[in-house]
Write a protein that holds these residues in place. Structure first.
Motif, mmCIF file in Angstrom:
data_model
loop_
_atom_site.group_PDB
_atom_site.id
_atom_site.type_symbol
_atom_site.label_atom_id
_atom_site.label_comp_id
_atom_site.label_asym_id
_atom_site.label_seq_id
_atom_site.Cartn_x
_atom_site.Cartn_y
_atom_site.Cartn_z
ATOM 1 N N ALA A 75 2.692 7.395 11.220
ATOM 2 C CA ALA A 75 3.052 6.664 9.844
ATOM 3 C C ALA A 75 1.780 5.944 9.752
ATOM 4 O O ALA A 75 1.295 5.722 8.328
ATOM 5 C CB ALA A 75 4.178 5.745 9.919
ATOM 6 N N ILE A 76 1.158 5.260 10.435
ATOM 7 C CA ILE A 76 -0.172 4.309 10.155
ATOM 8 C C ILE A 76 -1.191 5.135 9.918
ATOM 9 O O ILE A 76 -2.025 5.054 8.984
ATOM 10 C CB ILE A 76 -0.336 3.375 11.313
ATOM 11 C CG1 ILE A 76 0.648 2.494 11.775
ATOM 12 C CG2 ILE A 76 -1.679 2.922 11.156
ATOM 13 C CD1 ILE A 76 0.598 1.989 13.162
ATOM 14 N N ASP A 77 -1.539 6.445 10.572
ATOM 15 C CA ASP A 77 -2.367 7.472 10.239
ATOM 16 C C ASP A 77 -2.269 7.794 8.765
ATOM 17 O O ASP A 77 -3.126 8.180 8.024
ATOM 18 C CB ASP A 77 -2.490 8.435 11.269
ATOM 19 C CG ASP A 77 -3.052 8.146 12.597
ATOM 20 O OD1 ASP A 77 -3.814 6.863 12.640
ATOM 21 O OD2 ASP A 77 -2.842 8.541 13.609
ATOM 22 N N ALA A 78 -0.896 8.282 8.505
ATOM 23 C CA ALA A 78 -0.769 8.792 7.200
ATOM 24 C C ALA A 78 -0.902 7.680 6.145
ATOM 25 O O ALA A 78 -1.519 8.110 4.962
ATOM 26 C CB ALA A 78 0.891 9.325 6.997
ATOM 27 N N ALA A 79 -0.726 6.358 6.510
ATOM 28 C CA ALA A 79 -0.850 5.372 5.288
ATOM 29 C C ALA A 79 -2.331 5.262 5.174
ATOM 30 O O ALA A 79 -2.966 4.972 3.880
ATOM 31 C CB ALA A 79 -0.308 3.946 5.847
ATOM 32 N N ALA A 80 -3.154 5.269 6.269
ATOM 33 C CA ALA A 80 -4.572 5.333 6.198
ATOM 34 C C ALA A 80 -5.308 6.428 5.075
ATOM 35 O O ALA A 80 -6.179 6.370 4.425
ATOM 36 C CB ALA A 80 -5.532 5.330 7.414
ATOM 37 N N ARG A 81 -4.578 7.580 5.285
ATOM 38 C CA ARG A 81 -4.839 8.717 4.842
ATOM 39 C C ARG A 81 -4.701 8.620 2.952
ATOM 40 O O ARG A 81 -5.372 9.034 2.167
ATOM 41 C CB ARG A 81 -4.637 10.072 5.148
ATOM 42 C CG ARG A 81 -4.785 10.488 6.426
ATOM 43 C CD ARG A 81 -4.546 12.099 6.955
ATOM 44 N NE ARG A 81 -3.281 12.225 7.016
ATOM 45 C CZ ARG A 81 -2.379 11.937 8.195
ATOM 46 N NH1 ARG A 81 -3.281 11.605 9.253
ATOM 47 N NH2 ARG A 81 -1.177 12.064 8.059
ATOM 48 N N TYR A 82 -3.485 7.934 2.887
ATOM 49 C CA TYR A 82 -2.980 7.757 1.502
ATOM 50 C C TYR A 82 -3.822 6.917 0.874
ATOM 51 O O TYR A 82 -4.221 6.907 -0.312
ATOM 52 C CB TYR A 82 -1.623 7.025 1.673
ATOM 53 C CG TYR A 82 -1.007 6.911 0.420
ATOM 54 C CD1 TYR A 82 -0.281 7.645 -0.402
ATOM 55 C CD2 TYR A 82 -0.626 5.407 0.023
ATOM 56 C CE1 TYR A 82 0.336 7.651 -1.391
ATOM 57 C CE2 TYR A 82 -0.136 5.138 -0.861
ATOM 58 C CZ TYR A 82 0.235 6.242 -1.791
ATOM 59 O OH TYR A 82 1.251 5.750 -2.952
ATOM 60 N N LEU A 83 -4.382 5.644 1.667
ATOM 61 C CA LEU A 83 -5.262 4.902 0.864
ATOM 62 C C LEU A 83 -6.533 5.453 0.477
ATOM 63 O O LEU A 83 -7.325 5.317 -0.750
ATOM 64 C CB LEU A 83 -5.786 3.615 1.933
ATOM 65 C CG LEU A 83 -4.620 2.483 1.993
ATOM 66 C CD1 LEU A 83 -5.431 1.432 3.045
ATOM 67 C CD2 LEU A 83 -4.594 1.919 0.880
ATOM 68 N N GLY A 84 -7.164 6.454 1.009
ATOM 69 C CA GLY A 84 -8.152 7.346 0.719
ATOM 70 C C GLY A 84 -8.179 8.230 -0.081
ATOM 71 O O GLY A 84 -9.169 8.987 -0.448
ATOM 72 N N SER A 85 -6.793 8.508 -0.662
ATOM 73 C CA SER A 85 -6.683 9.699 -1.458
ATOM 74 C C SER A 85 -6.452 9.159 -2.999
ATOM 75 O O SER A 85 -6.399 7.880 -3.241
ATOM 76 C CB SER A 85 -5.279 10.443 -1.284
ATOM 77 O OG SER A 85 -4.401 9.613 -1.606
ATOM 78 N N GLY A 86 -6.578 10.102 -3.879
ATOM 79 C CA GLY A 86 -6.539 9.620 -5.175
ATOM 80 C C GLY A 86 -5.124 9.477 -5.730
ATOM 81 O O GLY A 86 -4.803 9.048 -6.801
ATOM 82 N N GLU A 87 -4.074 9.603 -4.797
ATOM 83 C CA GLU A 87 -2.688 9.608 -5.151
ATOM 84 C C GLU A 87 -1.976 8.331 -4.799
ATOM 85 O O GLU A 87 -1.053 8.101 -5.084
ATOM 86 C CB GLU A 87 -1.816 10.511 -4.226
ATOM 87 C CG GLU A 87 -2.224 12.008 -4.830
ATOM 88 C CD GLU A 87 -1.636 12.977 -3.912
ATOM 89 O OE1 GLU A 87 -0.604 12.707 -2.791
ATOM 90 O OE2 GLU A 87 -1.736 14.327 -3.915
ATOM 91 N N CYS A 88 -2.790 7.208 -4.152
ATOM 92 C CA CYS A 88 -2.256 6.021 -3.905
ATOM 93 C C CYS A 88 -1.753 5.321 -4.885
ATOM 94 O O CYS A 88 -2.539 5.202 -5.987
ATOM 95 C CB CYS A 88 -3.389 5.151 -3.110
ATOM 96 S SG CYS A 88 -3.007 3.786 -2.602
ATOM 97 N N ALA A 89 -0.579 4.586 -4.884
ATOM 98 C CA ALA A 89 0.124 4.269 -5.972
ATOM 99 C C ALA A 89 0.789 2.966 -5.584
ATOM 100 O O ALA A 89 2.036 3.115 -5.393
ATOM 101 C CB ALA A 89 0.963 4.973 -7.070
ATOM 102 N N ALA A 90 0.286 1.918 -5.322
ATOM 103 C CA ALA A 90 0.773 0.703 -4.560
ATOM 104 C C ALA A 90 0.014 -0.491 -5.065
ATOM 105 O O ALA A 90 -1.251 -0.473 -5.443
ATOM 106 C CB ALA A 90 0.842 0.963 -3.304
ATOM 107 N N LEU A 91 0.757 -1.722 -4.960
ATOM 108 C CA LEU A 91 0.072 -3.039 -5.130
ATOM 109 C C LEU A 91 -0.278 -3.628 -3.750
ATOM 110 O O LEU A 91 0.258 -3.431 -2.778
ATOM 111 C CB LEU A 91 0.946 -4.034 -5.778
ATOM 112 C CG LEU A 91 1.533 -3.759 -7.048
ATOM 113 C CD1 LEU A 91 2.740 -4.567 -7.616
ATOM 114 C CD2 LEU A 91 0.474 -3.998 -8.173
ATOM 115 N N SER A 92 -1.668 -3.868 -3.936
ATOM 116 C CA SER A 92 -2.300 -4.580 -2.831
ATOM 117 C C SER A 92 -1.582 -5.956 -2.579
ATOM 118 O O SER A 92 -0.835 -6.522 -3.262
ATOM 119 C CB SER A 92 -3.791 -4.709 -2.873
ATOM 120 O OG SER A 92 -4.128 -5.446 -1.688
ATOM 121 N N ALA A 93 -1.686 -6.366 -1.206
ATOM 122 C CA ALA A 93 -1.409 -7.798 -1.114
ATOM 123 C C ALA A 93 -1.985 -8.697 -2.115
ATOM 124 O O ALA A 93 -3.329 -8.410 -2.501
ATOM 125 C CB ALA A 93 -1.748 -8.208 0.258
#
Length: 272
Positions: free
Chosen positions: A239-257
């Motif tokens: 899950a941690i590895d997947a989140a890191a890939r998600y951050l690097g993708s153009g599909e990331c849709a989330a609010l940072s801290a």
């Protein structure tokens, strides 16, 4: 929890985010790049400028300390940290460096027109006592400025690989080193409680963009706190590895801290 209120994992810089770990200075700078412009705009807006003597607590790599001198033109900055190996590399006229623990009594002598602490209190035990100590270091008319993270991954936030890992990170760091961001929204009330006036606050939420400094900061932070995150049972390594890939993708849709900044002025004449 060990004696003195310090979690069994130790404090920031011991169990995790050790200064001697390769790349820790770069990780700190990635975070600084995401927030420095906002921090500097606020410090200048409250009046930091020529003639001001400033204290920068938990100064890290010294980016804010140096910009106070070079851009705001303050007279001097005392940059304090428990480990000053990154600060020792800075050579800027008007910058002094002190290795000290902000939780220790009388860790430094004041007064200062500006006392600034960013991403420090959230990692410390006895936060209320530290705020009172920092307030005592502010000259009459001077300003105390506190900035810390606010978690925007509540249960009502959309589920994404990023939000799942962030929730695990906050819980893991709280359990191991005592990091607590739940207290941060109370900063305006805390500053009023120690007698400061003209108290105000604001929140800055930088965008999460592929390859950005902030995305790299979170990926590095997760890697360093991976053991604590997995231990929560909320995520696993995949899950941690997947989140890191998600951050690097153009599909990331989330609010940072976000970063909440609160400030208040000490009653009396003086200041800038």
């Amino acid at each position: 929890m060990s004696a003195g209120g310090v979690p069994d994992g130790g404090r920031y810089g011991e169990a995790f985010f050790r200064p001697e770990q390769a790349g820790e200075d770069e990780r700190i700078d990635f975070g600084a790049l995401a927030y420095n412009d906002f921090t500097m705009a606020r410090l200048r807006a409250i009046g930091a400028g020529p003639g001001w003597r400033c204290l920068d607590v938990g100064a890290g790599t010294g980016t804010v300390s140096c910009r106070l001198i070079e851009e705001a033109g303050v007279e001097s900055v005392l940059a304090v940290d428990r480990d000053v190996r990154f600060l020792a590399e800075r050579s800027v006229p008007g910058l002094d460096v002190l290795e000290a623990d902000v939780t220790a009594p009388d860790f430094v002598s004041g007064p200062f027109q500006l006392v600034h602490a960013r991403f420090v209190l959230m990692h410390l035990p006895e936060r209320a006592r530290v705020v009172r100590a920092l307030t005592d270091l502010v000259t009459p008319g001077g300003v105390l400025v506190l900035s810390d993270a606010v978690d925007l991954t509540s249960d009502r936030a959309p589920d994404t690989p990023y939000t799942a890992v962030m929730r695990a990170m906050w819980q893991g760091l709280r359990t191991t080193i005592g990091t607590d961001v739940d207290w941060v929204p109370s900063y305006p009330q805390v500053l009023r409680g120690v007698g400061l006036e003209s108290v105000a606050a604001e929140i800055h939420v930088p965008p999460l963009l592929p390859g950005s400094a902030l995305s790299r900061f979170w990926a590095d932070t997760w890697e360093r706190s991976r053991a604590a995150m997995v231990a929560t049972g909320l995520v696993d390594d995949a899950a941690i590895d997947a989140a890191a890939r998600y951050l690097g993708s153009g599909e990331c849709a989330a609010l940072s801290a976000g970063m909440l900044t609160a400030w208040g002025r000490k009653p009396g004449e003086g200041g800038g």
